[in-house]
Write a protein that holds these residues in place. Structure first.
Motif, short mmCIF file in Angstrom:
data_model
loop_
_atom_site.label_atom_id
_atom_site.label_comp_id
_atom_site.label_asym_id
_atom_site.label_seq_id
_atom_site.Cartn_x
_atom_site.Cartn_y
_atom_site.Cartn_z
N ASN A 32 0.86 -1.12 -0.04
CA ASN A 32 0.20 0.08 -0.11
C ASN A 32 0.89 1.40 -0.02
O ASN A 32 1.55 1.58 -1.07
CB ASN A 32 -0.97 0.01 1.22
CG ASN A 32 -1.95 -1.23 1.21
OD1 ASN A 32 -2.32 -1.76 0.02
ND2 ASN A 32 -2.46 -1.54 2.08
N VAL A 33 0.95 1.98 1.16
CA VAL A 33 1.84 3.11 1.05
C VAL A 33 3.34 2.97 1.58
O VAL A 33 3.46 1.81 2.13
CB VAL A 33 1.33 4.01 2.44
CG1 VAL A 33 2.01 5.36 2.34
CG2 VAL A 33 -0.21 4.23 1.97
N MET A 34 4.21 3.60 0.56
CA MET A 34 5.37 3.45 0.94
C MET A 34 6.09 4.81 1.17
O MET A 34 5.39 5.63 0.88
CB MET A 34 6.26 3.04 -0.43
CG MET A 34 5.82 1.60 -0.58
SD MET A 34 7.08 1.05 -2.15
CE MET A 34 8.39 0.26 -1.24
N GLY A 35 6.93 5.29 2.15
CA GLY A 35 7.56 6.46 2.32
C GLY A 35 8.75 6.52 2.81
O GLY A 35 9.52 5.42 3.03
N TRP A 36 9.22 7.63 3.26
CA TRP A 36 10.60 7.92 3.61
C TRP A 36 10.45 9.04 4.92
O TRP A 36 9.68 9.88 5.12
CB TRP A 36 11.40 8.71 2.64
CG TRP A 36 11.99 7.84 1.44
CD1 TRP A 36 11.27 7.88 0.15
CD2 TRP A 36 12.96 7.11 1.22
NE1 TRP A 36 11.55 6.90 -0.62
CE2 TRP A 36 12.77 6.44 0.06
CE3 TRP A 36 13.88 6.46 2.27
CZ2 TRP A 36 14.01 5.53 -0.38
CZ3 TRP A 36 14.86 5.68 1.85
CH2 TRP A 36 15.02 5.21 0.57
N TYR A 37 11.01 8.31 5.96
CA TYR A 37 11.32 9.11 7.13
C TYR A 37 12.81 9.62 7.14
O TYR A 37 13.88 8.90 6.66
CB TYR A 37 10.93 8.49 8.23
CG TYR A 37 9.55 8.09 8.33
CD1 TYR A 37 8.68 7.40 7.70
CD2 TYR A 37 8.57 8.64 9.56
CE1 TYR A 37 7.40 7.15 7.70
CE2 TYR A 37 7.31 8.57 9.59
CZ TYR A 37 6.61 7.89 8.58
OH TYR A 37 5.42 7.70 8.89
N ARG A 38 13.07 10.55 8.25
CA ARG A 38 14.57 10.81 8.61
C ARG A 38 14.53 10.99 10.02
O ARG A 38 13.69 11.69 10.56
CB ARG A 38 15.02 11.96 7.71
CG ARG A 38 14.29 13.28 7.94
CD ARG A 38 14.87 14.22 6.71
NE ARG A 38 14.14 15.64 7.28
CZ ARG A 38 14.29 16.71 6.21
NH1 ARG A 38 15.22 16.49 5.36
NH2 ARG A 38 13.72 17.94 6.55
N GLN A 39 15.62 10.63 10.58
CA GLN A 39 15.97 11.11 12.05
C GLN A 39 17.29 11.64 12.09
O GLN A 39 18.28 11.08 11.90
CB GLN A 39 15.74 9.92 12.71
CG GLN A 39 15.86 10.03 14.30
CD GLN A 39 15.54 8.91 15.17
OE1 GLN A 39 15.27 7.80 14.68
NE2 GLN A 39 15.17 9.08 16.40
N ALA A 40 17.48 12.72 12.61
CA ALA A 40 18.56 13.77 12.68
C ALA A 40 19.06 13.47 14.24
O ALA A 40 18.12 13.14 15.25
CB ALA A 40 18.58 15.11 12.78
N GLU A 88 20.61 21.10 6.95
CA GLU A 88 19.53 20.66 8.07
C GLU A 88 18.88 19.39 7.78
O GLU A 88 18.14 18.53 8.47
CB GLU A 88 18.75 21.66 8.22
CG GLU A 88 17.76 22.26 7.42
CD GLU A 88 18.27 23.32 6.77
OE1 GLU A 88 19.52 23.47 6.77
OE2 GLU A 88 17.67 24.27 6.21
N GLY A 89 19.40 18.67 6.50
CA GLY A 89 18.82 17.62 5.74
C GLY A 89 19.90 16.54 6.23
O GLY A 89 19.47 15.30 6.18
N THR A 90 20.75 16.62 7.19
CA THR A 90 21.57 15.59 7.62
C THR A 90 20.81 14.67 8.58
O THR A 90 20.32 15.07 9.60
CB THR A 90 23.11 16.06 8.19
OG1 THR A 90 23.54 16.85 7.28
CG2 THR A 90 23.79 15.17 8.80
N ALA A 91 20.84 13.46 8.21
CA ALA A 91 19.99 12.68 8.92
C ALA A 91 20.10 11.11 8.47
O ALA A 91 20.71 10.77 7.43
CB ALA A 91 18.25 12.99 9.08
N VAL A 92 19.68 10.25 9.38
CA VAL A 92 19.26 8.84 8.79
C VAL A 92 18.13 8.89 8.03
O VAL A 92 16.93 9.13 8.85
CB VAL A 92 19.78 7.67 9.85
CG1 VAL A 92 19.30 6.44 9.39
CG2 VAL A 92 21.10 7.59 10.60
N TYR A 93 18.09 8.29 6.84
CA TYR A 93 16.89 8.18 6.13
C TYR A 93 16.40 6.66 6.05
O TYR A 93 17.08 5.91 5.63
CB TYR A 93 16.99 8.83 4.78
CG TYR A 93 17.02 10.17 4.71
CD1 TYR A 93 18.18 10.86 4.98
CD2 TYR A 93 15.99 11.08 4.14
CE1 TYR A 93 18.30 12.35 5.05
CE2 TYR A 93 16.04 12.48 3.99
CZ TYR A 93 17.05 13.16 4.57
OH TYR A 93 17.34 14.58 4.52
#
Length: 121
Positions: A32-40, A88-93
């Motif tokens: 169904n849904v696929m997505g991307w998250y990030r955690q700084a 500020e986009g530095t993170a684990v995705y």
């Protein structure tokens, strides 16, 4: 069981681009849904973008007009094209997916292992 494997992270200068990929494998009937998250570091995990099986998309306000999410249903793969990257986009995705496995009807939620994106200023 289902596995999600991300690739494409790395180090890039501010203003640069990266393309992340996440391939799902295993006993998949449909996704169904696929997505991307990030955690700084020191922050909560946040949703960056998501896409449904019919390709309806959602973007966090902070990435609109710079990131593009897409998917290849035949390959069970979701992509995230990231342009004009900022420090500020530095993170684990992380990618995630709601998967309906073969011989089941209830979708189960899976996470990938994450891929590091570092944007230098």
């Amino acid at each position: 069981q289902v596995q999600l494997v991300e690739s494409g992270g790395g180090l890039v200068q501010a203003g640069g681009s990266l393309r992340l990929s996440c391939a799902a494998s295993g006993s998949i009937f449909s996704i169904n849904v696929m997505g991307w998250y990030r955690q700084a570091p020191g922050k909560q995990r946040e949703l960056v973008a998501s896409i449904t099986s019919s390709r309806n998309t959602y973007y966090a306000e902070s990435v609109k007009d710079r990131f593009t999410i897409s998917r290849d249903n035949a390959k069970n793969t979701v992509y995230l094209q990231m342009n004009s990257l900022r420090p500020e986009g530095t993170a684990v995705y992380y990618c995630d997916a709601d998967v309906i496995e073969q011989r089941t009807v209830t979708p189960l939620h899976y996470w990938g292992q994450g891929t590091q994106v570092t944007v230098s200023s």
